[in-house]
Design a protein around this motif. Structure first.
Motif, PDB file in Angstrom:
ATOM      1  N   THR A   1     -18.815 -32.769 -14.420  1.00 61.93           N
ATOM      2  CA  THR A   1     -17.669 -31.961 -14.413  1.00 61.93           C
ATOM      3  C   THR A   1     -17.650 -30.339 -14.630  1.00 61.93           C
ATOM      4  OG1 THR A   1     -16.737 -32.157 -16.424  1.00 61.93           O
ATOM      5  CG2 THR A   1     -16.496 -34.038 -14.866  1.00 61.93           C
TER       6      THR A   1
ATOM      7  N   THR B   1       4.788 -27.154 -12.313  1.00 60.98           N
ATOM      8  CA  THR B   1       4.510 -27.489 -13.517  1.00 60.98           C
ATOM      9  C   THR B   1       5.377 -28.525 -14.008  1.00 60.98           C
ATOM     10  OG1 THR B   1       5.962 -25.684 -14.589  1.00 60.98           O
ATOM     11  CG2 THR B   1       3.726 -25.216 -14.137  1.00 60.98           C
TER      12      THR B   1
ATOM     13  N   SER C   1      -1.636 -38.487 -17.573  1.00 61.38           N
ATOM     14  CA  SER C   1      -1.866 -39.955 -17.152  1.00 61.38           C
ATOM     15  C   SER C   1      -0.645 -40.517 -16.254  1.00 61.38           C
ATOM     16  CB  SER C   1      -1.871 -40.803 -18.308  1.00 61.38           C
ATOM     17  OG  SER C   1      -0.838 -40.886 -18.972  1.00 61.38           O
TER      18      SER C   1
ATOM     19  N   ARG D   1       1.901 -27.885 -17.921  1.00 57.71           N
ATOM     20  CA  ARG D   1       0.563 -28.895 -17.272  1.00 57.71           C
ATOM     21  C   ARG D   1       1.320 -29.012 -15.950  1.00 57.71           C
ATOM     22  NH1 ARG D   1      -1.671 -33.237 -21.719  1.00 57.71           N
ATOM     23  NH2 ARG D   1      -2.166 -31.502 -23.374  1.00 57.71           N
ATOM     24  N   TYR D   2       0.387 -29.523 -15.108  1.00 56.87           N
ATOM     25  CA  TYR D   2       0.823 -30.285 -13.802  1.00 56.87           C
ATOM     26  C   TYR D   2       0.554 -31.678 -13.656  1.00 56.87           C
ATOM     27  CZ  TYR D   2       0.630 -25.151 -12.080  1.00 56.87           C
ATOM     28  OH  TYR D   2       0.972 -23.950 -11.996  1.00 56.87           O
TER      29      TYR D   2
ATOM     30  N   SER E   1      -1.102 -33.740 -12.224  1.00 57.21           N
ATOM     31  CA  SER E   1      -2.433 -34.274 -11.970  1.00 57.21           C
ATOM     32  C   SER E   1      -3.141 -34.099 -13.258  1.00 57.21           C
ATOM     33  CB  SER E   1      -3.239 -33.361 -11.078  1.00 57.21           C
ATOM     34  OG  SER E   1      -3.405 -31.957 -11.263  1.00 57.21           O
ATOM     35  N   GLU E   2      -2.645 -33.352 -14.218  1.00 59.56           N
ATOM     36  CA  GLU E   2      -3.264 -33.321 -15.630  1.00 59.56           C
ATOM     37  C   GLU E   2      -2.911 -34.465 -16.578  1.00 59.56           C
ATOM     38  OE1 GLU E   2      -4.313 -28.834 -16.495  1.00 59.56           O
ATOM     39  OE2 GLU E   2      -2.393 -28.818 -15.747  1.00 59.56           O
TER      40      GLU E   2
END
Length: 577
Positions: A31, A421, A467, A461-462, A464-465
């Motif tokens: 990554t 966001t 869980s 955050r978005y 995808s970030e």
């Protein structure tokens, strides 16, 4: 002579070897933040003709382990240590060309997500036929018959007609069954099933798992089952492997391990799993007037069945929603017969309580919810919300209605805008209805984050970030933004692991107690329904076949279909503590 003997011994060793042996497996991903170890020192053995289940929450490494076994790790993933022995042969050093001869025919795969694994522009029958033809299991003359046979074995009704349809014409459960048909078509010696029934109803789930069991018995096929459903694992697997943060923390015979878990993580999984311990985890008490409401609701339902005109007189008086004879009819393409997605549905939602609608895919439960949300118009029947006829709302009343009734959808990722966001997502309803000043909206967003137990630093955050459980909390926060009175939850925890599922269910219960919310809870998971619902409505083929208190439905089901649903719950007969 010595060489022939050596070859014979090698063949015998392969026959006597376990179907799959994973020894000290390590998998890492490259990554932008460096090398990430996804699996570390994982070991287990799957014997011939047996089923082994790997359980654990998202991110535990169970699917990564399965994909390593079939050589389908993403491009940035690699096996960094250990061995994977298939019938005694180490698969790790094999080139891709050699793996292609093994994958499909010797090792089959049933992946989890049906939409991303089915070609949207190819008919279902064509996709099954391709698998059969590539592996030499059919020729062009008999491939159509074999396709129908394979689809029927996977539990698809009217297989000949279904083979002519595209994936978008299938429900989620039907798409999953098509994937299972493709994976089972080759009759592999090892079948890797990654959450193969997570999108299926309990009765269909049992059909599919029974078919896999039959294949195991008849062909000696071994099954590596990846699941977060401990009830399913206990019922279907002889051995269980529990993974946590990339490591195997406990292994052993399935029923024994779940009856007497040793590791703290396994113990927490068992405590949180409604499908394993539904009786112990179900609510032990209801509101003070629950007995009275139960009697009135049941009487109303029975009177409606005898004489629909008299239902309104028997219905409870303090209902936030009253639905009478709701029907939705669709015209069938290429047919003169109409399709009843919902037929004469009558139910009430008492204020401040939870009514659950359960049933298989296509039973009409989501159609009923969508009509109540005014996302689709009913063909006939009436719906009243807080005494107002929903069908006759003018523009201003409709705007007010949409603020007082909010949905929480099944997939917490696809229901959130990936370009926004978290702060903007939660604030969106406030902006749409011009609630408060900019400062007041910002304060309300932070208040909502506190209500769903999310930290304020997640606002930047978005999706995808986060869980899956965190995303579902965001979806709940957004639904609460306008302070609604009714929340319609359409399979809100079906995509979540048992630990996260338990957290979300507790959150919904706490919010209901704190804010006086009413819930319409749509689900095919009866164990979850038992935990959260005051009343249960059972639907089949668009019709309401049973309606009563949760206690009554689960302790004394009246309709044969309800009894069949309850009998199909995985692990229901195991009495695991």
């Amino acid at each position: 002579m010595t060489e022939i003997t050596s070859i014979d011994n090698a063949v015998d060793d392969a026959k006597n070897a376990p179907m799959l042996q994973v020894k000290n497996l390590a998998v890492s991903f490259r990554t932008t933040y460096g090398e990430v170890n996804a699996v570390e020192d994982a070991s287990f053995t799957l014997h011939r003709g047996k089923t082994l289940a790997i359980v654990g929450e998202s991110g535990s490494g169970k699917s990564t382990t399965a994909m390593a076994c079939i050589g389908l790790l993403p491009g940035n993933g690699r096996v960094t240590g250990g061995s994977i022995l298939f019938e005694g042969r180490d698969l790790v050093p094999l080139p891709e060309s050699a793996m292609r001869t093994i994958r499909g025919r010797a090792i089959g795969l049933v992946p989890q997500d049906p939409m991303s694994n089915l070609n949207p522009v190819a008919k279902i029958g064509t996709q099954v036929a391709e698998t059969l033809l590539v592996h030499g299991l059919a020729d062009k003359k008999n491939v159509k018959d074999r396709v129908v046979e394979v689809l029927s074995a996977a539990g698809l009704p009217d297989a000949a007609e279904r083979a002519k349809q595209y994936p978008h014409e299938f429900s989620g459960g039907m798409r999953q069954r098509a994937l299972i048909a493709i994976g089972m078509a080759c009759r592999p010696r090892l079948l890797i099933a990654d959450e193969p029934t997570s999108a299926l109803d309990v009765t269909v789930q049992r059909t599919i798992l029974d078919q896999i069991d039959t294949m195991t018995e008849q062909l000696g096929t071994s099954v590596l089952l990846i699941t977060h459903d401990l009830g399913l694992a206990a019922e279907r697997a002889s051995e269980l492997v529990v993974m946590h943060r990339g490591r195997v923390v406990e292994t052993g015979p399935a029923a024994q391990l779940l009856n007497d878990p040793k590791h703290p993580y396994t113990q927490s999984l068992v405590r949180a799993a409604p499908s394993v311990a539904a009786v112990r985890l179900r609510p032990g008490a209801y509101h003070e007037d629950a007995a009275k409401r139960t009697a009135v609701a049941q009487a109303a339902f029975e009177e409606h069945q005898a004489d629909a005109d008299s239902v309104e007189q028997a219905a409870p008086t303090d209902n936030i929603v009253e639905i009478r004879d709701l029907t939705k009819i669709y015209k069938r393409r290429g047919s003169s017969e109409d399709f009843y997605a919902a037929k004469n549905v009558t139910l009430d939602i008492p204020r401040g309580q939870t009514v659950a609608i359960v049933g298989e895919s296509g039973s009409g439960k989501t159609t009923t919810a969508r009509m109540l949300l005014k996302l689709i118009e009913p063909t006939s029947g009436t719906m009243t919300f807080d005494g107002m006829d929903v069908a006759t709302l003018d523009k201003a009343q409709l705007a007010d209605f949409r603020q007082r009734v909010q949905p929480v959808f099944q997939d917490p990722y696809s229901s959130l805008n990936p370009m926004f966001t978290i702060e903007r997502i939660v604030e969106e309803p406030l902006n749409a209805y011009k609630r408060g000043s900019k400062r007041e909206r910002a304060a309300r967003v932070r208040e909502l984050m506190d209500q769903v137990s999310l930290p304020h630093n997640a606002l930047r955050r978005y999706p995808s970030e986060l869980s899956g459980g965190q995303r579902q909390r965001v979806a709940i926060a957004r639904a609460l933004a306008l302070k609604p009175e009714l929340i319609i939850c359409d399979e809100p925890v079906s995509a979540l692991d048992v630990l996260v599922q338990a957290q979300i269910l507790r959150l919904l219960g706490d919010l209901q107690s704190e804010l006086g919310l009413s819930y319409l809870f749509i689900s095919h998971d009866l164990a979850v329904v038992r935990l959260i619902s005051d009343y249960v409505c059972v639907m089949k083929d668009g019709e309401l076949v049973e309606a009563a208190s949760s206690e009554e439905v689960f302790q004394n089901p009246r309709h044969p279909y309800t009894r069949r649903l309850l009998a199909s719950i995985p692990g229901n007969e195991l009495n695991i503590a």
